[in-house]
Scaffold this motif. Structure first.
Motif, PDB file in Angstrom:
ATOM      1  N   ASP A   8     -71.430  72.588 -31.275  1.00  0.00           N
ATOM      2  CA  ASP A   8     -71.931  72.385 -32.636  1.00  0.00           C
ATOM      3  C   ASP A   8     -72.138  70.917 -33.003  1.00  0.00           C
ATOM      4  OD1 ASP A   8     -69.285  71.630 -32.738  1.00  0.00           O
ATOM      5  OD2 ASP A   8     -68.852  72.647 -34.612  1.00  0.00           O
ATOM      6  N   SER A   9     -71.958  70.016 -32.038  1.00  0.00           N
ATOM      7  CA  SER A   9     -72.049  68.588 -32.332  1.00  0.00           C
ATOM      8  C   SER A   9     -72.630  67.843 -31.137  1.00  0.00           C
ATOM      9  CB  SER A   9     -70.648  68.051 -32.647  1.00  0.00           C
ATOM     10  OG  SER A   9     -70.675  66.665 -32.846  1.00  0.00           O
ATOM     11  N   ILE A  10     -73.453  66.838 -31.435  1.00  0.00           N
ATOM     12  CA  ILE A  10     -74.053  66.014 -30.391  1.00  0.00           C
ATOM     13  C   ILE A  10     -74.054  64.566 -30.859  1.00  0.00           C
ATOM     14  CG2 ILE A  10     -76.409  66.402 -31.242  1.00  0.00           C
ATOM     15  CD1 ILE A  10     -77.325  66.393 -28.315  1.00  0.00           C
ATOM     16  N   LEU A  11     -73.781  63.653 -29.939  1.00  0.00           N
ATOM     17  CA  LEU A  11     -73.807  62.230 -30.238  1.00  0.00           C
ATOM     18  C   LEU A  11     -74.824  61.582 -29.302  1.00  0.00           C
ATOM     19  CD1 LEU A  11     -72.596  59.806 -31.797  1.00  0.00           C
ATOM     20  CD2 LEU A  11     -70.965  59.564 -29.910  1.00  0.00           C
ATOM     21  N   ILE A  12     -75.800  60.913 -29.897  1.00  0.00           N
ATOM     22  CA  ILE A  12     -76.870  60.264 -29.153  1.00  0.00           C
ATOM     23  C   ILE A  12     -76.739  58.762 -29.346  1.00  0.00           C
ATOM     24  CG2 ILE A  12     -79.372  59.991 -28.967  1.00  0.00           C
ATOM     25  CD1 ILE A  12     -79.455  62.915 -30.210  1.00  0.00           C
ATOM     26  N   LYS A  13     -76.754  58.025 -28.230  1.00  0.00           N
ATOM     27  CA  LYS A  13     -76.654  56.567 -28.283  1.00  0.00           C
ATOM     28  C   LYS A  13     -77.884  55.959 -27.647  1.00  0.00           C
ATOM     29  CE  LYS A  13     -71.632  56.168 -28.144  1.00  0.00           C
ATOM     30  NZ  LYS A  13     -70.503  55.564 -27.417  1.00  0.00           N
ATOM     31  N   GLY A  14     -78.211  54.750 -28.065  1.00  0.00           N
ATOM     32  CA  GLY A  14     -79.327  54.017 -27.476  1.00  0.00           C
ATOM     33  C   GLY A  14     -80.005  53.124 -28.502  1.00  0.00           C
ATOM     34  N   ASN A  15     -81.121  52.565 -28.100  1.00  0.00           N
ATOM     35  CA  ASN A  15     -81.906  51.699 -28.971  1.00  0.00           C
ATOM     36  C   ASN A  15     -82.881  52.598 -29.756  1.00  0.00           C
ATOM     37  OD1 ASN A  15     -83.348  49.713 -30.201  1.00  0.00           O
ATOM     38  ND2 ASN A  15     -84.046  48.733 -28.322  1.00  0.00           N
ATOM     39  N   ILE A  16     -82.483  53.014 -30.936  1.00  0.00           N
ATOM     40  CA  ILE A  16     -83.240  53.972 -31.737  1.00  0.00           C
ATOM     41  C   ILE A  16     -84.310  53.240 -32.553  1.00  0.00           C
ATOM     42  CG2 ILE A  16     -83.063  55.701 -33.565  1.00  0.00           C
ATOM     43  CD1 ILE A  16     -80.070  56.004 -32.514  1.00  0.00           C
TER      44      ILE A  16
END
Length: 78
Positions: free
Chosen positions: A64-72
């Motif tokens: 039920d949860s997602i964490l996205i990292k990067g140069n957004i």
């Protein structure tokens, strides 16, 4: 706090998105529609979120949860 409010707090089922400088946390999504280093599409009950950037990675993935990292570079709600 009554038991209904407490249960609602613990079992929150509404789509939620928290945006930070270099990461996005999304809860209560339905599926990942697409992902690569430059674009991630996350679907939820009312639409989808399109995240564009560079070096995007899924850092945490739960049911039920997602964490996205990067140069957004941008976020689009459809």
């Amino acid at each position: 706090m009554n038991i209904h409010k407490f249960r609602s707090y613990l079992l929150e089922d509404m789509f939620n998105m928290n945006v930070f400088k270099d990461k996005i946390e999304i809860t209560n999504y339905t599926e990942i529609g697409h992902f690569d280093l430059n674009k991630i599409i996350i679907k939820y009950n009312e639409g989808e979120v399109i995240i564009n950037g560079k070096n995007l990675i899924i850092s945490r993935l739960m049911s039920d949860s997602i964490l996205i990292k990067g140069n957004i570079s941008n976020i689009e709600l459809r």
